[in-house]
Motif scaffolding. Sequence first.
Motif, PDB file in Angstrom:
ATOM      1  N   GLY B  88       0.934  -8.170 -29.598  1.00  0.00           N
ATOM      2  CA  GLY B  88       2.349  -7.877 -29.367  1.00  0.00           C
ATOM      3  C   GLY B  88       2.760  -6.421 -29.487  1.00  0.00           C
ATOM      4  N   THR B  89       1.836  -5.502 -29.300  1.00  0.00           N
ATOM      5  CA  THR B  89       2.219  -4.091 -29.418  1.00  0.00           C
ATOM      6  C   THR B  89       2.000  -3.300 -28.121  1.00  0.00           C
ATOM      7  OG1 THR B  89       0.044  -3.587 -30.353  1.00  0.00           O
ATOM      8  CG2 THR B  89       1.820  -3.960 -31.916  1.00  0.00           C
ATOM      9  N   SER B  91       3.973  -3.045 -25.799  1.00  0.00           N
ATOM     10  CA  SER B  91       5.258  -2.438 -25.412  1.00  0.00           C
ATOM     11  C   SER B  91       5.276  -0.933 -25.692  1.00  0.00           C
ATOM     12  CB  SER B  91       6.411  -3.118 -26.138  1.00  0.00           C
ATOM     13  OG  SER B  91       6.182  -3.109 -27.516  1.00  0.00           O
ATOM     14  N   LYS B  92       4.425  -0.491 -26.604  1.00  0.00           N
ATOM     15  CA  LYS B  92       4.274   0.943 -26.894  1.00  0.00           C
ATOM     16  C   LYS B  92       4.097   1.744 -25.604  1.00  0.00           C
ATOM     17  CE  LYS B  92       0.667   3.904 -28.887  1.00  0.00           C
ATOM     18  NZ  LYS B  92       0.641   4.451 -30.231  1.00  0.00           N
ATOM     19  N   TYR B  93       3.318   1.192 -24.669  1.00  0.00           N
ATOM     20  CA  TYR B  93       3.056   1.902 -23.415  1.00  0.00           C
ATOM     21  C   TYR B  93       4.138   1.636 -22.369  1.00  0.00           C
ATOM     22  CZ  TYR B  93      -1.510   2.340 -25.575  1.00  0.00           C
ATOM     23  OH  TYR B  93      -2.514   2.626 -26.454  1.00  0.00           O
ATOM     24  N   GLY B 263       3.830 -12.148 -26.185  1.00  0.00           N
ATOM     25  CA  GLY B 263       2.935 -11.286 -26.959  1.00  0.00           C
ATOM     26  C   GLY B 263       3.029  -9.812 -26.640  1.00  0.00           C
ATOM     27  N   ILE B 264       4.073  -9.396 -25.926  1.00  0.00           N
ATOM     28  CA  ILE B 264       4.141  -7.962 -25.584  1.00  0.00           C
ATOM     29  C   ILE B 264       4.813  -7.184 -26.705  1.00  0.00           C
ATOM     30  CG2 ILE B 264       5.043  -6.246 -24.015  1.00  0.00           C
ATOM     31  CD1 ILE B 264       4.618  -7.959 -21.752  1.00  0.00           C
TER      32      ILE B 264
END
Lengths: 335, 264
Positions: B88-89, B91-93, B263-264
Motif C-alpha cells: 500500500g505504499t 502512491s509515493k510514486y 493496496g495502493i
Amino acid sequence: MNQTNKNIISTSGLIKTYRRYKKPEGIRGSIASLFHREYEEKTAVNRIDLTVQAGEFVGLIGPNGAGKTTLIKMLTGIIAPTAGAIDVLGYYPNDLKNAFKKQYAVVMGQKSQLFFELTVNDTLRLFKEIYEISEDVFQENKNYFVHLFGVADLMDVQVRTLSLGERMKMELIVALLHNPAILFLDEPTIGLDAIASRQIRSFLREINEQKGTTIILTSHYVEDIKTLCRRMVVVNHGVKIYDGATDELFERYQKNKRIIVAFDSPAGTMALKTGSAKLVVDETYKKEYEVPRQNASGLLAELMGHEPKDITIEEEEIGIVVERIYQEGGGDCHA
Amino acid sequence: MRKYWEISKTYMKAQLVWRADVIFNMIFTISKILFAYLLWGTVFQDKEMVGTFTFHGMLSYYVVSSFLSQLEMSEGISSEIHDRLRNGTFSKYLVIPAGIERYFMAMELGVVLFYLIFDFAAAAVWVFVFRIRFVFAGEWQVIACALVMTVLGMVFMVQLNYFLGILTLRFEGIGTFLMIKNNLVSLVTGSIVPLALFPEFVVSILRLLPFYYVTYLPAMLLTGKCGEEAVRGIVIIGCWCVLMQLVIRAAWKKYFTAYDGAGI
C-alpha cells in the motif's frame, strides 16, 4: 486569511466499488477456489456529493472502513472512481497530470515520502527539482518551515534516526515545499504523543491561516478535528451522513462526557446526587463516569468533595458520535 | 530532465550509505572472474582453442560480461513495484509530478553510475592480477556500437522489470514471472556460458531475443568478435525497446484504471 468563494473540489454521485474474492474455509475450500471463484462487491464510497472552497479546513471523519481514505485516494487520483463526477482544481485526478500533481500534496500518516537513508536536506533538494521550484522560492519556503517547525538542527541527520514526531514534521515540510493549493492529510497524528500532536495541529492551523492552504484532514482523534476544522464531513459505510459546522456537530451529537477520577486510597461505591451519571469503570483506585454534558460540572463539583488524587475529563470518541449521527439521521448543513 | 538527474543523484547518494553492499558487489565480481579462471584454466589445459576462443580471449569475455551483468541491476524495480503495491505504499510514486517509468529509469541510472566505478576497478585489478592478455576490439565503430547496445540493453531490462512490476496490478503475485525471467536471462544473456558455444541453430533463435543483446553481444563486440552483428544488433534491441514501451503503455492503461486500489 486568503479565502475566496471558489470551489476547488467538486464531486457528484461519486462511487467506488471494490471487488473482492471470497474463499470458502479450509483446505477443501482452497482447492475448490482454484477452479471456481466467488467475488463480492463492496461499495466503499456511495454517491458522495462534496464541494470544498479554497482556504477551507475540512475534517473528514468516520469509523474504520467508512470510506475516508478511499475518498482521499480518488481526490488525489491514486485510484479511479467507479462512477460519478469528480473535479479537483479543474482536473480529473486519475489522469495523473503533472500540472495537477504540482498543485496538491498528500501526507499519509503511515506512508512516507522521505528517503530513510538520506538526510532531510537531500530529500528537499530532490523535491525542489521534482516540483520544479525556483531556488528563491525553495530557500524562502525551506527557511519558513524549518523555523516554524523548529527543526533546524535535524536537517542534516539521517531520516531513519528521527523520532516519529520529528519525521512527521519533515513529511509536512516536504509536502508543503511547493506551496500546494490543497493539502490532503490522512491521519497525520497517528501514533504521536500528546505534545507532538499538539505541535502538528498548531503548524497546520498556521499554514491554513497564513498561507491560505486548503486542508482536508482525516483523523480518528476528536481533538484534531475539534481544534482545527471549522467544517466537518462525516462518512459511514461510504455514505455522507453529515456535512456542516464542526461546532454544531459536537453541540448536537456529542452528548456525554467521561470523567475519570483517581484516588490515593481505596474508594468504595460513592452515592452521588448527580443521578444521570453512569458508573462505567469501577476499580479500587479509579472510577469512570459517563455523564450528560450539561450535568458534567455538577458531577465534577461533587467528585471534588471526595478528595480525588486526579480528575480527567474526556470527550466522547468519534466512533460514538458517528454512530449517534447515523442513528438520528444526520444532516447536510453545508451551503 | 533536471528532475530525473536529481533522482539519479539521490539514488547514487543512497548507495553510498551501504558500504557492505559495495564491498560484497566487488567481491562477487572478483569471485566470478576467479571461478572463470579456474574453470577455463582446466578446460584449456590441453587445448589452444575452445570454439573460437583462446584462453585469454575467453577470460577477456568473462571480465567484460561479468562487468556488464553486474551493472544490470534492474531486477529491484519489479520487486519494488510489487512490494509497494502489495503493502500500500505505491502512491509515493503516483502523487509526485514525475513520470513513474522515467523515475525508475533515473533510479537505475543512479545505481548503475555508482557501481560502474567500483566494478570497473574490480575488473581492472583482476586483469592485472591474473596477467590476462586482454583482447579488445580494434575498431572504434564496433566499440561505439557495443556501448550503444549496452545502454539499449539496460533500458530494455528496466522496461521489462517495470512491466513485470506493474503486472501486480492484475495478478497480485508476480513471483512466477520473475522466476521465469531470471532463469531465461541468466541463460540467454550468456553470463554463464558464451552463447557461441551453443549450436548455430540455437544461437540464431537467441539472436531474435532481446537478452542476446544485453550482455552477450556487447561483451563479444568489446572483445573483438561478432563485429558483423553490431549494427543489426542495435536495430533489433532498439525494436524490442519500442515494442516493450508499447506493451507497458497498454498494460498500464488497462490495469491501472481498473485496479481496485485497496493496496495502493
